[in-house]
Design a protein around this motif. Sequence first.
Motif, PDB file in Angstrom:
ATOM      1  N   LYS A 366       0.835  -1.154  -0.142  1.00  0.00           N
ATOM      2  CA  LYS A 366       0.041  -0.200  -0.211  1.00  0.00           C
ATOM      3  C   LYS A 366       0.941   1.265   0.145  1.00  0.00           C
ATOM      4  N   ASN A 367       0.668   2.200  -0.891  1.00  0.00           N
ATOM      5  CA  ASN A 367       1.678   3.273  -1.274  1.00  0.00           C
ATOM      6  C   ASN A 367       0.830   4.542  -1.695  1.00  0.00           C
ATOM      7  N   GLN A 368       1.614   5.445  -0.910  1.00  0.00           N
ATOM      8  CA  GLN A 368       0.983   6.866  -1.479  1.00  0.00           C
ATOM      9  C   GLN A 368       2.230   7.799  -1.580  1.00  0.00           C
ATOM     10  N   MET A 369       2.259   8.502  -2.904  1.00  0.00           N
ATOM     11  CA  MET A 369       3.141   9.602  -2.799  1.00  0.00           C
ATOM     12  C   MET A 369       2.500  10.848  -3.439  1.00  0.00           C
ATOM     13  N   ASP A 370       2.778  11.956  -2.600  1.00  0.00           N
ATOM     14  CA  ASP A 370       2.347  13.343  -2.791  1.00  0.00           C
ATOM     15  C   ASP A 370       3.591  14.299  -3.154  1.00  0.00           C
ATOM     16  N   GLN A 371       3.457  14.935  -4.136  1.00  0.00           N
ATOM     17  CA  GLN A 371       4.506  15.664  -4.643  1.00  0.00           C
ATOM     18  C   GLN A 371       4.160  17.355  -5.012  1.00  0.00           C
ATOM     19  N   ASN A 372       5.134  17.995  -4.658  1.00  0.00           N
ATOM     20  CA  ASN A 372       5.008  19.356  -5.230  1.00  0.00           C
ATOM     21  C   ASN A 372       6.582  19.572  -5.877  1.00  0.00           C
ATOM     22  N   PRO A 373       6.712  18.808  -7.016  1.00  0.00           N
ATOM     23  CA  PRO A 373       7.844  18.482  -7.798  1.00  0.00           C
ATOM     24  C   PRO A 373       8.773  19.801  -8.004  1.00  0.00           C
ATOM     25  N   SER A 374      10.048  19.613  -7.885  1.00  0.00           N
ATOM     26  CA  SER A 374      10.848  20.946  -8.378  1.00  0.00           C
ATOM     27  C   SER A 374      10.926  20.954  -9.750  1.00  0.00           C
ATOM     28  N   TYR A 375      11.259  19.473 -10.305  1.00  0.00           N
ATOM     29  CA  TYR A 375      11.453  19.361 -11.772  1.00  0.00           C
ATOM     30  C   TYR A 375      10.224  19.835 -12.621  1.00  0.00           C
ATOM     31  N   ARG A 376       8.944  20.088 -11.931  1.00  0.00           N
ATOM     32  CA  ARG A 376       7.455  20.431 -12.875  1.00  0.00           C
ATOM     33  C   ARG A 376       7.536  22.161 -12.823  1.00  0.00           C
ATOM     34  N   ILE A 377       8.543  22.818 -12.090  1.00  0.00           N
ATOM     35  CA  ILE A 377       8.234  24.297 -12.014  1.00  0.00           C
ATOM     36  C   ILE A 377       9.088  24.728 -13.257  1.00  0.00           C
ATOM     37  N   ARG A 378       8.247  25.808 -13.715  1.00  0.00           N
ATOM     38  CA  ARG A 378       8.701  26.662 -15.167  1.00  0.00           C
ATOM     39  C   ARG A 378       8.224  28.055 -14.835  1.00  0.00           C
ATOM     40  N   GLN A 379       9.465  28.930 -15.026  1.00  0.00           N
ATOM     41  CA  GLN A 379       9.428  30.406 -14.750  1.00  0.00           C
ATOM     42  C   GLN A 379       9.089  31.035 -16.176  1.00  0.00           C
ATOM     43  N   PHE A 380       8.229  32.182 -16.343  1.00  0.00           N
ATOM     44  CA  PHE A 380       7.716  32.603 -17.399  1.00  0.00           C
ATOM     45  C   PHE A 380       8.627  33.722 -17.914  1.00  0.00           C
ATOM     46  N   ARG A 381       9.076  34.012 -18.960  1.00  0.00           N
ATOM     47  CA  ARG A 381      10.191  35.196 -19.417  1.00  0.00           C
ATOM     48  C   ARG A 381       9.526  35.958 -20.568  1.00  0.00           C
ATOM     49  N   GLU A 382       9.761  37.216 -20.504  1.00  0.00           N
ATOM     50  CA  GLU A 382       9.371  37.809 -21.831  1.00  0.00           C
ATOM     51  C   GLU A 382      10.646  38.488 -22.231  1.00  0.00           C
ATOM     52  N   GLY A 383      10.996  38.541 -23.370  1.00  0.00           N
ATOM     53  CA  GLY A 383      12.358  39.370 -23.902  1.00  0.00           C
ATOM     54  C   GLY A 383      13.484  38.824 -23.120  1.00  0.00           C
ATOM     55  N   GLY A 384      13.506  37.496 -22.433  1.00  0.00           N
ATOM     56  CA  GLY A 384      14.454  36.976 -21.750  1.00  0.00           C
ATOM     57  C   GLY A 384      14.465  37.279 -20.257  1.00  0.00           C
ATOM     58  N   GLN A 385      13.449  38.037 -19.966  1.00  0.00           N
ATOM     59  CA  GLN A 385      13.255  38.731 -18.379  1.00  0.00           C
ATOM     60  C   GLN A 385      12.427  38.007 -17.785  1.00  0.00           C
ATOM     61  N   LEU A 386      12.588  37.650 -16.196  1.00  0.00           N
ATOM     62  CA  LEU A 386      11.804  36.995 -15.291  1.00  0.00           C
ATOM     63  C   LEU A 386      10.343  38.079 -15.602  1.00  0.00           C
ATOM     64  N   THR A 387       9.324  37.557 -15.577  1.00  0.00           N
ATOM     65  CA  THR A 387       8.012  38.060 -15.302  1.00  0.00           C
ATOM     66  C   THR A 387       7.532  38.293 -13.845  1.00  0.00           C
ATOM     67  N   GLY A 388       7.907  37.409 -12.917  1.00  0.00           N
ATOM     68  CA  GLY A 388       7.427  37.161 -11.848  1.00  0.00           C
ATOM     69  C   GLY A 388       6.395  36.208 -11.689  1.00  0.00           C
ATOM     70  N   GLU A 389       6.259  35.387 -12.823  1.00  0.00           N
ATOM     71  CA  GLU A 389       5.086  34.192 -12.790  1.00  0.00           C
ATOM     72  C   GLU A 389       5.696  33.098 -13.004  1.00  0.00           C
ATOM     73  N   GLY A 390       5.072  32.169 -13.012  1.00  0.00           N
ATOM     74  CA  GLY A 390       5.495  30.635 -13.501  1.00  0.00           C
ATOM     75  C   GLY A 390       4.528  29.553 -13.177  1.00  0.00           C
ATOM     76  N   SER A 391       4.514  28.531 -13.422  1.00  0.00           N
ATOM     77  CA  SER A 391       3.727  27.336 -13.201  1.00  0.00           C
ATOM     78  C   SER A 391       4.283  26.325 -12.747  1.00  0.00           C
ATOM     79  N   GLY A 392       3.621  25.510 -11.954  1.00  0.00           N
ATOM     80  CA  GLY A 392       3.906  23.996 -11.533  1.00  0.00           C
ATOM     81  C   GLY A 392       2.924  23.048 -11.200  1.00  0.00           C
ATOM     82  N   GLU A 393       3.106  22.081 -10.452  1.00  0.00           N
ATOM     83  CA  GLU A 393       1.852  21.156 -10.379  1.00  0.00           C
ATOM     84  C   GLU A 393       2.059  20.445  -8.966  1.00  0.00           C
ATOM     85  N   LEU A 394       0.783  19.991  -8.343  1.00  0.00           N
ATOM     86  CA  LEU A 394       0.812  19.115  -7.381  1.00  0.00           C
ATOM     87  C   LEU A 394       0.420  17.814  -7.940  1.00  0.00           C
ATOM     88  N   ASN A 395       0.871  16.752  -7.341  1.00  0.00           N
ATOM     89  CA  ASN A 395       0.512  15.444  -8.006  1.00  0.00           C
ATOM     90  C   ASN A 395       0.447  14.542  -6.789  1.00  0.00           C
TER      91      ASN A 395
END
Length: 771
Positions: A366-395
């Motif tokens: 019986k197994n349960q694994m919950d993650q907020n994984p670092s490898y799913r984080i994406r940072q948004f850029r415009e013109g090569g500059q960080l916008t201050g927003e990004g996306s990720g996931e909980l699984n």
Amino acid sequence: MKNILFVLVIALAGLSGNAQTVYRGQVTDQNQLPLVGATIVSLSDTTIGAMTDAEGIYEIVLDDPKVSISYVGFLTAQKTLKEGFNKTLLRENTTNLSEVVVTGNRESQKRSEVPAAISVIDSKDLAETKAFGIDQVVNQVSGVFMMTSRVASNEQHMMAVRSPLSTKALFLYLEDGLQIRPTSVFNHNALLEMNDISYGRVEVLKGPASSIYGSEAIGGSFNFITKRPTEDLTGSVGLQRNDLGLSRYELEISDSPSDRLGLYLGTHFVQRENGPIEYSDYEKFALSFKMVYDLSDRSEWTNVIDLVDYRSDMTGSLSEADYTEGNFESDQTFTEREALAFRVRSTLETRWNDRNKTSFNLVFRKNQMDQNPSYRIRQFREGGQLTGEGSGELNSNRYNSYMGLVQHKLDFNFKDSELVFGATVDFSPQDYIAENTRVVVDPETGRNIDFSLQSGSYILNYNADILNYAGFAQYEISVVEKLKMTAAVRFDRFQYTYRNRMEGLGDQRSTDTYGNLTPKLGFNYNFNALSGIYTNYSQGFTPPQVSTLYRNRNELVDIKPSIYNNYELGGYFNIAQKIKLDGALYMIDGKNTLITIRDDDDVFVNTNAGKTRSYGIEYGVTYTPSPKLSLTHNGSYARHRYISFFDGGIDYSDTDRESAPRLLGLSRITYRPLENLSITAEHELVGEYNTSFEGQVDMGGGTFGTSTYEGHSIFNLRAVYRLKHIELWAHALNIFDELYAARASYSSFSGENSYSIGNPLAFHGGVRYLF
């Protein structure tokens, strides 16, 4: 008068005959593996003796129950036999080790009977290593490199055995010959669910072992043999700490309260706080309970319960600038992984007679694994500059698993031949949910500082029932004296029943089936009991992992099973009990090898790579000029190539694969000035490797190059001292404070390498009280 004398003679003869008793028993090593050919000799009459059979069983008729029990490479024991069944445990003679008994087919075998590259880390090695991570154990095997960052990864790892470094399902992790996780449920995390205090021996079988153990045993299989209950009450209490923020507490208790019942309990709690890298804390509680009950002289019932509760920050990797400038502040402030694993295993072994033995196994997981994984984080850029927003996931990934395995061993009275055959079925219903998150990024520092869940915004939401059933057989025969042949075959069938649970996509269902017939053929030629050569052809097979198959926005991706053909030639030699050599040449051809690439949006994508080839040499040398001194060097040189592979319209055929060091090595010098003191100096070598595809990096001016990691060379020291009931040990890690990466990888999105940092100069110590 003559009649009276005749009667007295008959009476005395009868008394003499009545005084003789038939004694039966079994002789095993410290891990309760039977010792075949052990000698039992009467102390009062050395002309009376017996030898153990294939199961370590003997039978002897004696007037006097006092006997001597001996086996080459083990300390001789003297024992007074009793009526009933006598169990005798022999301890290894560390100054005169013979070939070891290994588990190559879920049955005990001698090393000389296994036509494959197999290495054993026994109880003596474990006691002298005093490892506080599994990597410190398995990396003693030539050609094995388990990568873990002791300052950040928190037992999360990557593995390379006849393959590049990866988290792919190329390695099988077993506990007492049974899989820790079911097939196709990302078995790479299985080692997080292992209680390392409970194992007393580790066996590493390199190359495909799918013919017996099933799929995912491609690069190698790791069999963790758990400790058996001791005859008398024993136990220990221990504490370990280091300046990487880690503390560990241990407890073991073992006893046999009766002749038939044995009990073992082993538990530990480990945590790290305020390590060298921010947001690298973790906690783990692990407990193992084992009960062994002799139902009769020929039947043994073993039950094991494992519980692991694990939580860890996921620090992610460092940018190239942070790595080279020594800025070890993590950009991840909230990512984490939690795992709760519970396993129950019940095994009944019955020896029907001297030639037949059956093993019945039932496993519930019986197994349960919950993650907020670092490898799913994406940072948004415009013109090569960080916008201050990004996306990720909980699984969240949850499953219950039910497995049954029956195996029978039949010994023939013909040319030392035997047949092992059996069948297994594993049913594992799985639920997987992944939801989108909004990430807040600090544009000045590039750190991900907060997140919020986009409730109902599902990336994935499905149920998948995994059904795997298989039949297998392995036959061994001594073709001529000193030459043994092993032939094996296994048929596996996998069925995934997928049901989508996301609204708006309709009743999306599918059934995916995979099957494979996996053969193996090998030969052993033994010059003597300590030296021999072998060759084998074996095949490995692995179906797609469920999470790989059903990712990609709920579109069913055409991921094919991977098939590997292994060709191998090796040998092992023992010269005058002072020099031990082993080596292997191998080549593995892969078809539809599964790899992970980063696309232009920095998203990880799984794909088949056409054809690959890995080939190389592995070798190990141990020189023991005296009981006080031993020198060991294990190394490998390998190439891992794309034979046929296209990505994004670019042909990468006939190029070296990424994350694939050609050179790996571990050297040790151990000095034992006292019987209870050992001091070891250790050198770890990892050669240069590509972090990108060959020619992937745009160097400007229309030229393209390859990103690399230069490798590293690390020195460690450790000492172990035992005084009566107290054990003390100390490790000095990376004594020259070398800056190195546990792993480096290239991102086409950022155009540079990222690094999982290795540990700086650090000191680790422990104390244990044994009773």
